[in-house]
Design a protein around this motif. Structure first.
Motif, short mmCIF file in Angstrom:
data_model
loop_
_atom_site.label_atom_id
_atom_site.label_comp_id
_atom_site.label_asym_id
_atom_site.label_seq_id
_atom_site.Cartn_x
_atom_site.Cartn_y
_atom_site.Cartn_z
N ARG A 142 0.81 -1.21 0.00
CA ARG A 142 0.00 0.00 0.00
C ARG A 142 0.85 1.28 0.00
O ARG A 142 0.33 2.37 0.18
CB ARG A 142 -0.94 0.02 1.21
CG ARG A 142 -2.00 -1.07 1.16
CD ARG A 142 -2.96 -0.99 2.35
NE ARG A 142 -2.30 -1.31 3.59
CZ ARG A 142 -2.25 -0.51 4.65
NH1 ARG A 142 -2.82 0.68 4.60
NH2 ARG A 142 -1.64 -0.90 5.75
N LEU A 143 2.16 1.13 -0.22
CA LEU A 143 3.04 2.29 -0.21
C LEU A 143 2.85 3.12 -1.48
O LEU A 143 2.86 2.59 -2.59
CB LEU A 143 4.50 1.84 -0.10
CG LEU A 143 5.55 2.96 -0.02
CD1 LEU A 143 5.35 3.78 1.27
CD2 LEU A 143 6.96 2.38 -0.06
N MET A 144 2.67 4.44 -1.31
CA MET A 144 2.49 5.37 -2.42
C MET A 144 3.27 6.65 -2.13
O MET A 144 3.72 6.89 -1.01
CB MET A 144 1.00 5.69 -2.61
CG MET A 144 0.11 4.50 -2.89
SD MET A 144 -1.63 4.99 -3.10
CE MET A 144 -2.01 5.52 -1.41
N ILE A 145 3.42 7.48 -3.16
CA ILE A 145 4.10 8.77 -2.98
C ILE A 145 3.42 9.57 -1.87
O ILE A 145 4.08 10.23 -1.06
CB ILE A 145 4.09 9.58 -4.29
CG1 ILE A 145 4.98 8.92 -5.35
CG2 ILE A 145 4.55 11.02 -4.05
CD1 ILE A 145 6.46 9.02 -5.08
N GLU A 146 2.10 9.49 -1.79
CA GLU A 146 1.33 10.29 -0.83
C GLU A 146 1.62 9.92 0.62
O GLU A 146 1.49 10.76 1.52
CB GLU A 146 -0.18 10.15 -1.11
CG GLU A 146 -0.65 10.78 -2.42
CD GLU A 146 -0.30 9.94 -3.64
OE1 GLU A 146 -0.41 10.46 -4.76
OE2 GLU A 146 0.08 8.75 -3.46
N PRO A 153 18.36 13.61 3.10
CA PRO A 153 18.27 15.00 2.62
C PRO A 153 17.31 15.20 1.46
O PRO A 153 17.00 16.33 1.11
CB PRO A 153 19.71 15.31 2.19
CG PRO A 153 20.31 13.97 1.87
CD PRO A 153 19.67 13.01 2.82
N TYR A 154 16.82 14.11 0.87
CA TYR A 154 15.94 14.24 -0.29
C TYR A 154 14.66 13.43 -0.10
O TYR A 154 14.61 12.48 0.68
CB TYR A 154 16.66 13.79 -1.57
CG TYR A 154 17.72 14.79 -1.98
CD1 TYR A 154 17.42 15.84 -2.84
CD2 TYR A 154 19.00 14.71 -1.45
CE1 TYR A 154 18.38 16.79 -3.18
CE2 TYR A 154 19.97 15.65 -1.79
CZ TYR A 154 19.65 16.69 -2.65
OH TYR A 154 20.59 17.63 -2.96
N MET A 155 13.63 13.84 -0.86
CA MET A 155 12.34 13.16 -0.87
C MET A 155 12.07 12.62 -2.27
O MET A 155 12.55 13.18 -3.26
CB MET A 155 11.23 14.12 -0.44
CG MET A 155 11.47 14.72 0.93
SD MET A 155 10.19 15.90 1.41
CE MET A 155 8.81 14.79 1.66
N LEU A 156 11.32 11.53 -2.34
CA LEU A 156 10.97 10.94 -3.63
C LEU A 156 9.86 11.77 -4.27
O LEU A 156 8.76 11.87 -3.73
CB LEU A 156 10.52 9.49 -3.43
CG LEU A 156 10.16 8.72 -4.70
CD1 LEU A 156 11.40 8.55 -5.58
CD2 LEU A 156 9.58 7.35 -4.34
N SER A 157 10.16 12.34 -5.43
CA SER A 157 9.18 13.18 -6.13
C SER A 157 8.39 12.37 -7.15
O SER A 157 7.16 12.45 -7.20
CB SER A 157 9.88 14.35 -6.82
OG SER A 157 8.97 15.14 -7.54
#
Length: 262
Positions: A142-146, A153-157
């Motif tokens: 159930r993992l999603m960007i949201e 230091p970075y986030m998954l865009s």
């Protein structure tokens, strides 16, 4: 980059499966300790660990270590991450160690006990942590960007396949929520299945990580400058400068430098 791209929804429990996946994860997530690629030693990341006895290691989690939503990294996150790795080991090298490992803790202290002296325990402590609720999302698909929470230091865009050029790409953006010192705002990683595909798309690239046969490509493309490099010299390729600040050199020693050294 050349090789298989990471899965569409890359996550910490995939660490140790491929070099490309590991490199991206190091931008997104922190670990108990990290490799100092310049001095070839281990140093604290989210925890201070006593590494004197590989059969019994105790780590104190830094109370200031945070997830991207501002919540603290806690003992339950560490235990849940390692338990998930025990349930589904990412590679054969680490599977035996995980099977014999007892992980426990109280408060901000996590303990690792093993019946054997296995130097792989130090490598295992560099595996990235996932928040406990994210572990559940991963295990239940159930993992999603949201609902994606990071600590690096970075986030998954975004992750996507470029229909025009036929390669996969992953975009990382700077996390500005918790005061991390980050100089580069955005990374776009492109993954090519082989050197021939990379060469066909070389005009879409700004920086190429070394691979066997790269000299031929550089000779045919004058705009790429080939230099003997240390990790921080990648920064010069981004900023077109010969002078790089001490802070910037330190950042890349901890990101690209450690990623390339594995």
């Amino acid at each position: 980059m050349i090789g298989e791209p990471p899965d569409e929804m890359i996550h910490p429990l995939q660490y140790g499966r491929s070099e490309n996946t590991d490199m991206i994860l190091r931008f997104l997530f922190r670990s108990l300790i990290q490799t100092d690629s310049e001095n070839l030693t281990y140093q604290a990341d989210i925890a201070q660990c006593d590494l004197s006895n590989p059969q019994q290691i105790e780590c104190q989690i830094d109370p200031t270590a945070l997830w991207s939503d501002g919540s603290r990294i806690r003992l339950e996150d560490v235990i849940e991450t390692y338990q998930a790795l025990k349930n589904q080991p990412p590679n054969a090298r680490i599977a035996g160690l995980l099977d014999s490992l007892i992980i426990s803790g109280t408060g901000d202290t996590v303990r690792f006990q093993s019946s054997e002296k296995n130097p792989l325990i130090y490598e295992l402590l560099t595996y990235p942590m996932a928040r406990s609720d994210m572990v559940n999302l991963i295990e239940t698909n159930r993992l999603m960007i949201e609902n994606y929470i990071t600590s690096g230091p970075y986030m998954l865009s975004s992750t996507e396949f470029d229909q025009t050029y036929g390669f996969h790409k992953i975009i990382l953006t700077r996390d500005t929520t918790n005061g991390k010192k980050v100089f580069i705002e955005r990374y776009l990683f492109k993954f090519f299945k082989d050197a021939e595909q990379l060469e066909r798309n070389k005009d879409t690239l700004g920086l190429i990580l070394p691979y066997p046969g790269i000299a031929k490509l550089l000779e045919s493309t004058p705009r790429f400058l080939s230099v003997p490099h240390r990790s921080y010299e990648y920064v010069g390729a981004f900023f077109h400068t010969d002078h790089i600040s001490t802070d910037l050199r330190q950042l890349f020693s901890l990101t690209i430098g450690s990623s390339l050294s594995g």
